[in-house]
Design a protein around this motif. Structure first.
Motif: not given
Lengths: 109, 880
Positions: B167-179
């Motif tokens: 029904d659904l297929l999702a992907a996730a990618e590692p990342f970093g956000m600086d604040w």
């Protein structure tokens, strides 16, 4: 109000006190006496007798002491106390009242 | 009415219960004797007179029971009386009760903690809509199909387009956000997710919204969603945060929503952002860096989905042989991908702890058995004054129940502590354990265990009591019959305790051997004295030249800090989590042909020249990197020993060329040296072939800056290193600093915890077994006092007696060891996955465990042995 259970238990108490008024004796002697006097109509269960003796002792109507039986054995002898004597009188009166009441009902009904 | 006299008599009765029981006992015996005498007078012979008197006497109870049954409130009344009697028995035997309660508390408490953990991790349904249909999808290498790897964007897009199973297929990618927050710059773990990511989970946002289709357009306003935890800890749970703009990674981004705690956090993400594709990324097929999750279409099984996705992978292999020749795909349940690795350790530990509970029950059962025989006369009297057999059984079970209820209550304290320990030591991937507490499930488990334990410890005394001829034991006194059978039973119980304890000792021994082998393993580098500081320089140094320059400057400045012996940088640090791309497909010229392995994927890391010196990784042949290996000069590479062994059959590879893309299009590089092997992925993992490139020629922004302390005390350098790097760039956040020793420790943490638990369990088991064998031998010598007295009277020495008792104890211990070794050999293979370098039937471990158990058993038997040798023959004989 008196329930039949109380009355039956009370009856055994009454019989024990009655036997002990005559003479101090041990548990087996009490059972024998009741059986003989009632001409074998009343048979006392040991399972009721000893708890009853404990109960009467706890209420202070009888006392117990170790003694030696006729056949030279260690036995526990029970004796009526003054409180027990008074209790016997009261209970006898109340018992007779009860018997009278029951017989009246039986005769009129 | 409670008159003073009555009060006194009642008090006396309470205080002298034992004496009264004895008096009643004597009195009843007298009664029976009189009955017998009368029956003899009436003409019966003595034998049948006695038999009939006993029979009539025994019949008493039933009449009385019937009379009382008529009253109706009997069950409750009986139960309360049972509880009263049990409580009285418990307070009378304080030591016995304390030992039993403590034993049960440990068993029930520890089993509850682990049982609740197993429930949480392996059984409790995930809090997602249609959780049973959520799966993860992985790429595999068809040459080693058991290993699941992350997915490349182009493969994911093709799967999604061609597959009919999801029904659904999702992907996730590692990342970093600086604040840049009030406390200076910091970095948030982030997952870049595709549009199906939140729909797969079907969770409602806590506040605000999840992502919309518009958020995924190339020119969309940048948005993020936040985890509840980050929102609470960093932003004070301020609901006005939603809709506000945060400067994240130097770009203004709108916070559109806060997602509840249960939302999936791939790569430990604290933030989620929509995945916006980089140019050409949709066609990137070679390197995988995505985690993929999907929801199966209704009615599709996981096997069907697996066949579907594998068929698509086979098509792609034909269409794109350059990248996909050996790429397969597999579908795995969500639970397997989250908790698959924890299953074996959890179940093994649960098995171990239930052994402890079992031993505890056996021990208490044995104690109860001895106790119930000591109380035989009390039970006989109770029968005489009107208790039925079933009533006695209930009485004994009530006592067990009360005992285990108290044990359970105390066990909850132990369970609470155990749960806290499990929470503290749980691997970070098992997020179900992060909020693990003593909850309803744990209470339910504890109560169930209490009931089961009560039955287990009650069954022995009940079985034993059924065999006691009650009236006879009244008449004949306490020392007759049934005790041989009882002794045999209690010896069997002790042998089984010892056997179970041995199984746990073997388990702990195997873990200990594993850990000590891992600890002594040649890691290929020297961890002591090395401090690690991690940065992501991408956003602050946008061009390759900038990043190369930063790495050069940073390592130079760090090397000049007083107390620093060497300083270097690498993009992939042994035993650390990956912080950036670290694998590439490498084509090797001049290699010995390895069939089907002509362009293998392997680890590639960028490093500065001094990195190898800092970690003390030896240069075994050729040269290391030099300052002259710069952007404009000849591209060079170092390979490790495993690479040479596999692809050059240990011949000299220097001068040969390897081609791969790393921070550039595929580029041929000359091998200039060979470095020693390093255990990169874990101390248990054999070194795999790997390649290094000079950072100046492949300037990644993902950097581990490492410094070696001259004094061997890296923690002392922490402040100076931080100050030096802040002086170089005050805006860029530094990760938490750590040491290589801490990374080594972390890599062993789970095993240490498992060993700690196993050690605690087996120590407890050993102690309980020791108490068990002590108790049995102690009772045995007491019961045999007379016999021992006779032996000594006819000339046996104290030494002979001691030896006799020790030998008897030894027989029990050896039987336990033999039985336990058998069980251990059957069961230990289940923990093979937790072991390293030692087989589940390692003879040394078994011998060690047997030795420990035997020594403990002998120690426990020494006291009864000594007591036996002190028996005074004269007194022992007279007492009889």
């Amino acid at each position: 109000m008196i329930t039949p259970g109380d009355r039956l238990q009370g009856t055994l108490d009454l019989l024990i006190l009655r036997v002990l008024r005559q003479e101090s004796t041990h548990g087996w002697g009490i059972a024998q006496q009741i059986q003989q006097i009632s001409r074998d109509v009343l048979q006392v269960n040991q399972g009721s007798l000893y708890p009853a003796l404990r109960r009467l002792e706890e209420r202070g109507w009888i006392t117990a002491a170790w003694g030696t039986s006729d056949n030279n054995r260690r036995a526990r002898y029970y004796k009526l106390t003054a409180a027990g004597r008074k209790r016997l009188t009261d209970e006898t009166a109340s018992w007779q009242e009860f018997v009278l009441a029951v017989s009246r009902v039986l005769h009129t009904a | 009415m409670l008159t003073p006299g009555r009060l006194f008599r009642r008090l006396r009765a309470l205080l002298t219960t034992n004496q009264l029981d004895t008096e009643l006992d004597d009195e009843l015996r007298f009664h029976i004797e009189m009955e017998v005498a009368q029956r003899i007078r009436l003409g019966m012979d003595e034998r049948s007179a006695r038999a009939s008197a006993l029979r009539d006497f025994g019949g008493v109870s039933r009449h009385r029971d019937n009379a009382r049954d008529a009253r109706g409130v009997r069950p409750l009344e009986d139960f309360l009386q049972d509880v009263r009697i049990a409580a009285r028995a418990m307070t009378r035997q304080r030591t016995h009760t304390a030992v039993a309660v403590l034993t049960l508390a440990i068993g029930i408490g520890a089993t509850t903690a682990l049982g609740a953990a197993v429930y949480r991790v392996l059984i409790a349904p995930y809090p997602y809509a249609h959780a049973d249909r959520i799966v993860t999808v992985w790429q595999t290498d068809t040459r080693a199909p058991d290993r699941r790897v992350e997915v490349s964007p182009a493969n994911f897009l093709d799967w999604k387009e061609r597959s009919r199973s999801f029904d659904l297929l999702a992907a996730a990618e590692p990342f970093g956000m600086d604040w840049v927050g009030p406390e200076g710059p910091e970095s948030f773990e982030t997952a870049l997710v595709t549009d199906d990511f939140f729909p797969v989970q079907g969770l409602r946002p806590l506040i605000g919204r999840a992502f919309l289709a518009d958020d995924f357009r190339d020119a969309a306003t940048p948005v993020v969603a936040m985890t509840e935890t980050l929102w609470r800890t960093r932003f004070g749970a301020d609901s006005a945060l939603v809709g506000r703009t945060l400067i994240l990674d130097s770009i203004p981004r709108v916070v559109v929503g806060v997602m509840p705690r249960d939302a999936m956090q791939p790569y430990g993400a604290e933030l989620w952002a929509p995945k916006i594709f980089r140019p050409d990324e949709r066609r990137a097929r070679s390197g995988g860096y995505w985690t993929v999750a999907g929801r199966l279409a209704p009615g599709v099984t996981i096997d069907q989905a697996e066949r579907d996705i594998a068929a698509i992978a086979a098509q792609l292999a034909l269409e794109f042989p350059a990248t996909n020749q050996s790429t397969g795909a597999t579908v795995v349940t969500l639970r397997e991908s989250i908790a698959g690795g924890a299953r074996t350790p959890l179940l093994v530990l649960l098995g171990a702890v239930s052994f402890v509970l079992l031993i505890a029950c056996v021990n208490v059962s044995n104690l109860q058995l001895a106790e119930s025989l000591r109380r035989r006369r009390e039970l006989a009297i109770r029968t005489a004054i009107g208790a039925g057999r079933s009533r006695l059984v209930r009485q004994l079970l009530t006592e067990s129940l009360l005992l285990s209820a108290v044990g359970c209550a105390a066990g909850l304290g132990i369970a609470y502590a155990g749960i806290a320990a499990i929470r503290a030591f749980a691997p970070t991937g098992l997020w179900q354990l992060q909020r693990f507490s003593l909850d309803g499930t744990a209470l339910l488990i504890a109560s169930a265990l209490a009931v089961v334990s009560a039955l287990a410890i009650g069954i022995m005394p009940v079985a034993a009591s059924a065999r006691i001829p009650l009236a006879e034991s009244l008449v004949a006194g306490a020392r007759s019959g049934a005790s041989a059978a009882r002794r045999r039973l209690s010896r069997i119980l002790v042998v089984s305790e010892l056997a179970l304890a041995l199984v746990l000792l073997v388990g702990a021994g195997l873990m200990l051997r594993t850990l000590s082998l891992l600890g002594r393993m040649d890691r290929g580098f020297t961890a002591e004295g090395v401090l690690v500081t991690t940065v992501q320089a991408w956003g602050y140094y946008p061009t390759s030249a900038h990043r190369a320059e930063y790495a050069r400057q940073a390592t130079e400045r760090l090397a000049s800090v007083p107390g620093v012996a060497a300083a270097g940088m690498t993009s992939a640090l042994p035993l650390a989590w990956p912080i950036g791309l670290e694998r590439a497909r490498v084509t090797i010229e001049g290699q010995s042909p390895v069939p089907g392995d002509d362009a293998p994927t392997m680890r590639v890391a960028a490093a500065t020249p001094a990195y190898f010196e800092t970690l003390r990784i030896p240069i075994e042949a050729g040269r290391g990197f030099q300052a002259t290996d710069a952007a404009g000069s000849v591209p060079v590479a170092l390979v490790n020993r495993a690479f040479v062994r596999r692809y050059f059959a240990d011949r000299n590879p220097i001068g040969a060329r390897v081609t791969f893309g790393f921070m550039s299009a595929p580029l041929a590089r000359e091998i200039v040296g060979v470095v020693g092997d390093v255990r990169h992925e874990g101390l248990h993992a054999d070194p795999a072939p790997g390649v290094f490139v000079p950072h100046a020629q492949a300037p990644t922004g993902a950097m581990h800056l490492v410094v070696r302390s001259a004094a061997g005390a890296p923690a002392l350098l922490q402040r100076r290193v931080r100050a030096e790097l802040t002086a170089l760039n005050g805006a860029m956040p530094l990760s938490d600093q750590t040491t290589m020793e801490a990374l080594v420790g972390n890599s062993l943490r789970e095993r240490r915890f498992q060993l700690g638990l196993f050690g605690a369990f087996s120590a407890t088991a050993l102690l309980l077994a020791a108490i068990g064998i002590y108790g049995v031998m102690n009772r045995a010598t007491q019961e045999r006092r007379h016999e021992i007295g006779v032996r000594m009277a006819v000339g046996a020495h104290a030494g002979d007696v001691r030896w006799m008792v020790l030998r008897n104890g030894g027989v029990l211990a050896v039987s336990g060891i033999v039985a336990g070794s058998g069980i251990a050999m059957l069961l230990s293979r289940f923990m093979a996955g937790m072991l390293f370098g030692v087989t589940p039937i390692d003879p040394l471990t078994y011998a060690g465990a047997a030795g420990v158990l035997l020594a403990t058993a002998v120690l426990a038997v020494l006291i009864p042995a000594w007591r036996a040798s002190r028996v005074d023959p004269v007194r022992a004989l007279r007492d009889e």
